[in-house]
Motif scaffolding. Structure first.
Motif, PDB file in Angstrom:
ATOM      1  N   VAL A   1      41.758  47.446  38.262  1.00 23.80           N
ATOM      2  CA  VAL A   1      41.931  47.491  39.713  1.00 23.80           C
ATOM      3  C   VAL A   1      43.361  47.923  40.004  1.00 23.80           C
ATOM      4  N   GLU A   2      43.557  48.504  41.175  1.00 25.27           N
ATOM      5  CA  GLU A   2      44.908  48.909  41.550  1.00 25.27           C
ATOM      6  C   GLU A   2      45.033  49.019  43.059  1.00 25.27           C
ATOM      7  N   SER A   3      46.268  48.947  43.509  1.00 27.17           N
ATOM      8  CA  SER A   3      46.640  49.251  44.882  1.00 27.17           C
ATOM      9  C   SER A   3      48.024  49.867  44.814  1.00 27.17           C
ATOM     10  N   SER A   4      48.186  51.034  45.417  1.00 30.12           N
ATOM     11  CA  SER A   4      49.449  51.759  45.261  1.00 30.12           C
ATOM     12  C   SER A   4      50.003  52.173  46.615  1.00 30.12           C
ATOM     13  N   GLY A   5      50.184  51.198  47.486  1.00 31.77           N
ATOM     14  CA  GLY A   5      50.786  51.462  48.781  1.00 31.77           C
ATOM     15  C   GLY A   5      52.287  51.254  48.717  1.00 31.77           C
ATOM     16  N   ARG A   6      52.785  50.315  49.512  1.00 35.30           N
ATOM     17  CA  ARG A   6      54.221  50.044  49.509  1.00 35.30           C
ATOM     18  C   ARG A   6      54.658  49.289  48.262  1.00 35.30           C
ATOM     19  N   THR A   7      53.717  48.567  47.643  1.00 38.77           N
ATOM     20  CA  THR A   7      53.976  47.849  46.397  1.00 38.77           C
ATOM     21  C   THR A   7      52.890  48.226  45.401  1.00 38.77           C
ATOM     22  N   MET A   8      53.277  48.416  44.130  1.00 42.17           N
ATOM     23  CA  MET A   8      52.319  48.829  43.111  1.00 42.17           C
ATOM     24  C   MET A   8      51.677  47.613  42.445  1.00 42.17           C
ATOM     25  N   PHE A   9      50.352  47.618  42.359  1.00 48.77           N
ATOM     26  CA  PHE A   9      49.625  46.589  41.628  1.00 48.77           C
ATOM     27  C   PHE A   9      48.645  47.266  40.676  1.00 48.77           C
ATOM     28  N   GLY A  10      48.519  46.729  39.485  1.00 48.29           N
ATOM     29  CA  GLY A  10      47.535  47.201  38.525  1.00 48.29           C
ATOM     30  C   GLY A  10      47.139  46.050  37.622  1.00 48.29           C
ATOM     31  N   LYS A  11      45.835  45.902  37.370  1.00 48.35           N
ATOM     32  CA  LYS A  11      45.363  44.801  36.535  1.00 48.35           C
ATOM     33  C   LYS A  11      44.236  45.284  35.627  1.00 48.35           C
ATOM     34  N   LEU A  12      44.229  44.734  34.417  1.00 47.55           N
ATOM     35  CA  LEU A  12      43.121  44.894  33.480  1.00 47.55           C
ATOM     36  C   LEU A  12      42.392  43.562  33.411  1.00 47.55           C
ATOM     37  N   VAL A  13      41.079  43.587  33.649  1.00 45.91           N
ATOM     38  CA  VAL A  13      40.297  42.356  33.783  1.00 45.91           C
ATOM     39  C   VAL A  13      39.087  42.414  32.858  1.00 45.91           C
ATOM     40  N   ARG A  14      38.781  41.286  32.237  1.00 42.84           N
ATOM     41  CA  ARG A  14      37.537  41.149  31.479  1.00 42.84           C
ATOM     42  C   ARG A  14      36.657  40.141  32.198  1.00 42.84           C
ATOM     43  N   VAL A  15      35.345  40.386  32.176  1.00 43.44           N
ATOM     44  CA  VAL A  15      34.426  39.501  32.883  1.00 43.44           C
ATOM     45  C   VAL A  15      33.274  39.122  31.962  1.00 43.44           C
ATOM     46  N   GLY A  16      32.875  37.869  32.044  1.00 40.46           N
ATOM     47  CA  GLY A  16      31.714  37.369  31.326  1.00 40.46           C
ATOM     48  C   GLY A  16      30.839  36.583  32.286  1.00 40.46           C
ATOM     49  N   TRP A  17      29.686  36.127  31.796  1.00 35.82           N
ATOM     50  CA  TRP A  17      28.743  35.434  32.667  1.00 35.82           C
ATOM     51  C   TRP A  17      28.326  34.107  32.060  1.00 35.82           C
ATOM     52  N   ARG A  18      28.311  33.088  32.911  1.00 40.66           N
ATOM     53  CA  ARG A  18      27.861  31.765  32.495  1.00 40.66           C
ATOM     54  C   ARG A  18      26.344  31.685  32.579  1.00 40.66           C
ATOM     55  N   GLY A  19      25.769  30.788  31.832  1.00 42.10           N
ATOM     56  CA  GLY A  19      24.327  30.609  31.858  1.00 42.10           C
ATOM     57  C   GLY A  19      23.855  29.974  33.153  1.00 42.10           C
ATOM     58  N   GLY A  20      22.555  30.047  33.400  1.00 38.36           N
ATOM     59  CA  GLY A  20      21.978  29.407  34.574  1.00 38.36           C
ATOM     60  C   GLY A  20      22.266  30.119  35.876  1.00 38.36           C
ATOM     61  N   GLY A  21      22.656  31.407  35.800  1.00 36.35           N
ATOM     62  CA  GLY A  21      22.896  32.170  37.017  1.00 36.35           C
ATOM     63  C   GLY A  21      24.073  31.679  37.832  1.00 36.35           C
ATOM     64  N   ARG A  22      25.097  31.127  37.168  1.00 37.07           N
ATOM     65  CA  ARG A  22      26.240  30.561  37.890  1.00 37.07           C
ATOM     66  C   ARG A  22      27.327  31.577  38.198  1.00 37.07           C
ATOM     67  N   GLY A  23      27.087  32.836  37.921  1.00 32.07           N
ATOM     68  CA  GLY A  23      28.036  33.860  38.330  1.00 32.07           C
ATOM     69  C   GLY A  23      29.037  34.228  37.258  1.00 32.07           C
ATOM     70  N   PRO A  24      29.868  35.232  37.553  1.00 30.24           N
ATOM     71  CA  PRO A  24      30.802  35.759  36.557  1.00 30.24           C
ATOM     72  C   PRO A  24      32.046  34.897  36.383  1.00 30.24           C
ATOM     73  N   VAL A  25      32.651  35.024  35.210  1.00 37.19           N
ATOM     74  CA  VAL A  25      33.937  34.396  34.904  1.00 37.19           C
ATOM     75  C   VAL A  25      34.936  35.517  34.648  1.00 37.19           C
ATOM     76  N   PHE A  26      36.012  35.548  35.435  1.00 38.93           N
ATOM     77  CA  PHE A  26      37.000  36.610  35.333  1.00 38.93           C
ATOM     78  C   PHE A  26      38.216  36.144  34.539  1.00 38.93           C
ATOM     79  N   GLU A  27      38.739  37.049  33.725  1.00 35.32           N
ATOM     80  CA  GLU A  27      39.971  36.786  32.992  1.00 35.32           C
ATOM     81  C   GLU A  27      40.900  37.989  33.164  1.00 35.32           C
ATOM     82  N   VAL A  28      42.018  37.770  33.838  1.00 41.04           N
ATOM     83  CA  VAL A  28      43.013  38.835  33.991  1.00 41.04           C
ATOM     84  C   VAL A  28      43.782  38.936  32.680  1.00 41.04           C
ATOM     85  N   LEU A  29      43.579  40.032  31.967  1.00 41.63           N
ATOM     86  CA  LEU A  29      44.193  40.200  30.654  1.00 41.63           C
ATOM     87  C   LEU A  29      45.623  40.703  30.746  1.00 41.63           C
TER      88      LEU A  29
END
Length: 371
Positions: A326-354
């Motif tokens: 993800v990124e945003s490059s307006g007045r301030t620069m942001f950039g992130k590398l993210v990994r995502v996994g999923w929990r059982g039982g349909g509880r949604g994703p788990v995000f990890e900002v690497l």
């Protein structure tokens, strides 16, 4: 034969048509295409457009190569910008769609070669917005913004052919009679060589993007042969086929627009072979509403939504690993590398900002996974 190149060339590139020597990849690697940071009205660090390598854990960040303009020293310090990245496993090469055209490199960043540029005449260099390699055909497919075309060429940039007009007409809202860009362009491209279909995201503005496809044979039949698979998308971008299903990025148009990774809720083999609109249900893999990682405040305190630019999926037996940038490059620069996994039982994703250090991930617009 290479198309006519613009005066602004890359000092670090040579123009040999020979493919780079394959580079052995001994372990899993992530490659990021960073568009760089140019002059701003506010004092921020500047750096050139680059290719970067990181481990799947987001560590060991290395700048493989930087692309610079062969002009004066001031311009050489500015980025040439970048839009899309793809990897050819059969030739162990990377193809970067940049502001100066498509640049081919080895996986270690060496042997950088500017293989083609697009000249739209009225607008100068046409922006190449998407790129994909058809491995069996040994062709590179790419989309142009001004002309609204999908073209293909040999992997050395020669033998360019028009594959499909995806413009949906000209944008007549421009006052200049000599500058009438396409209404839509291919924000992402993927070729399914097994079934003979070309898929693309038709991008333009707020909520009027769509996901479409056409048969590779007979693609010159006009828009009546295009199938609309999903519509109402806010700036769709990269598309990928994963496990027989189609996924795409919804980037969002402005700094406060939602961003997501979505998919067709039906296997591609089950899609109807005829008809102009399939009106298919879609699902959401990742959405900005699921995590605070998508939001940052710039130096003025204004909240920014970081847009998803690119994603990769690694499937091994029953395990599926997903990374995105993800990124945003307006007045301030942001950039992130993210990994995502999923929990059982349909509880949604788990995000990890690497990694969220822009000195290491840059302002990422392309991501590839090398095994």
């Amino acid at each position: 034969m290479l198309p006519l190149l613009a005066p602004l060339l890359l000092a670090s590139l040579h123009l040999s048509n020979a493919l780079p020597n394959p580079q052995a990849t001994t372990e899993d690697t992530l490659i990021i295409l960073d568009k760089g940071v140019g002059h701003r009205s506010t004092p921020v660090p500047r750096w050139r457009t680059s290719l970067r390598r990181l481990s799947p854990r987001g560590t060991n960040a290395t700048i493989l190569t930087q692309f610079e303009a062969a002009t004066n020293a001031t311009q050489r310090s500015e980025p040439i910008n970048a839009y899309a990245l793809t990897y050819s496993a059969s030739t162990s090469t990377l193809f970067s769609a940049t502001g100066q055209g498509i640049i081919r490199t080895a996986t270690d960043g060496s042997d950088a070669t500017l293989i083609l540029q697009e000249d739209s005449s009225e607008a100068g260099l046409d922006k190449i917005t998407s790129v994909h390699v058809a491995e069996k055909e040994q062709k590179i497919y790419y989309g142009t913004q001004y002309q609204g075309l999908i073209k293909k060429a040999d992997l050395d940039g020669s033998n360019v052919e028009i594959v499909l007009n995806v413009s949906q007409g000209l944008n007549l809202g421009f006052a200049s009679p000599s500058y009438k860009p396409a209404k839509f362009y291919a924000g992402g491209i993927v070729v399914d060589e097994e079934t003979g279909w070309l898929y693309w995201s038709a991008a333009r503005g707020d909520k009027d993007g769509s996901i479409r496809r056409a048969a590779l044979k007979g693609t010159d039949g006009g828009e009546e042969q295009h199938q609309v698979l999903a519509s109402g998308i806010n700036m769709p971008g990269q598309v990928r086929i994963v496990g027989g299903s189609l996924y795409w990025v919804e980037r969002g148009r402005w700094s406060n627009s939602p961003t997501a990774i979505k998919y067709l809720d039906r296997a591609l083999l089950a899609l109807p072979a005829t008809g102009t609109s399939a009106a298919l249900a879609t699902g959401t893999l990742v959405h900005a509403s699921q995590s605070a990682l998508f939001f940052e405040k710039d130096y003025t305190g204004e909240r920014q939504t970081l847009g998803i630019q690119s994603f990769v999926v690694d499937r091994r037996e029953r395990e599926m690993r997903v990374w995105f940038v993800v990124e945003s490059s307006g007045r301030t620069m942001f950039g992130k590398l993210v990994r995502v996994g999923w929990r059982g039982g349909g509880r949604g994703p788990v995000f990890e900002v690497l990694n969220e250090d822009t000195r290491e991930v840059g302002v990422p617009v392309g991501l590839e996974f090398l095994r």
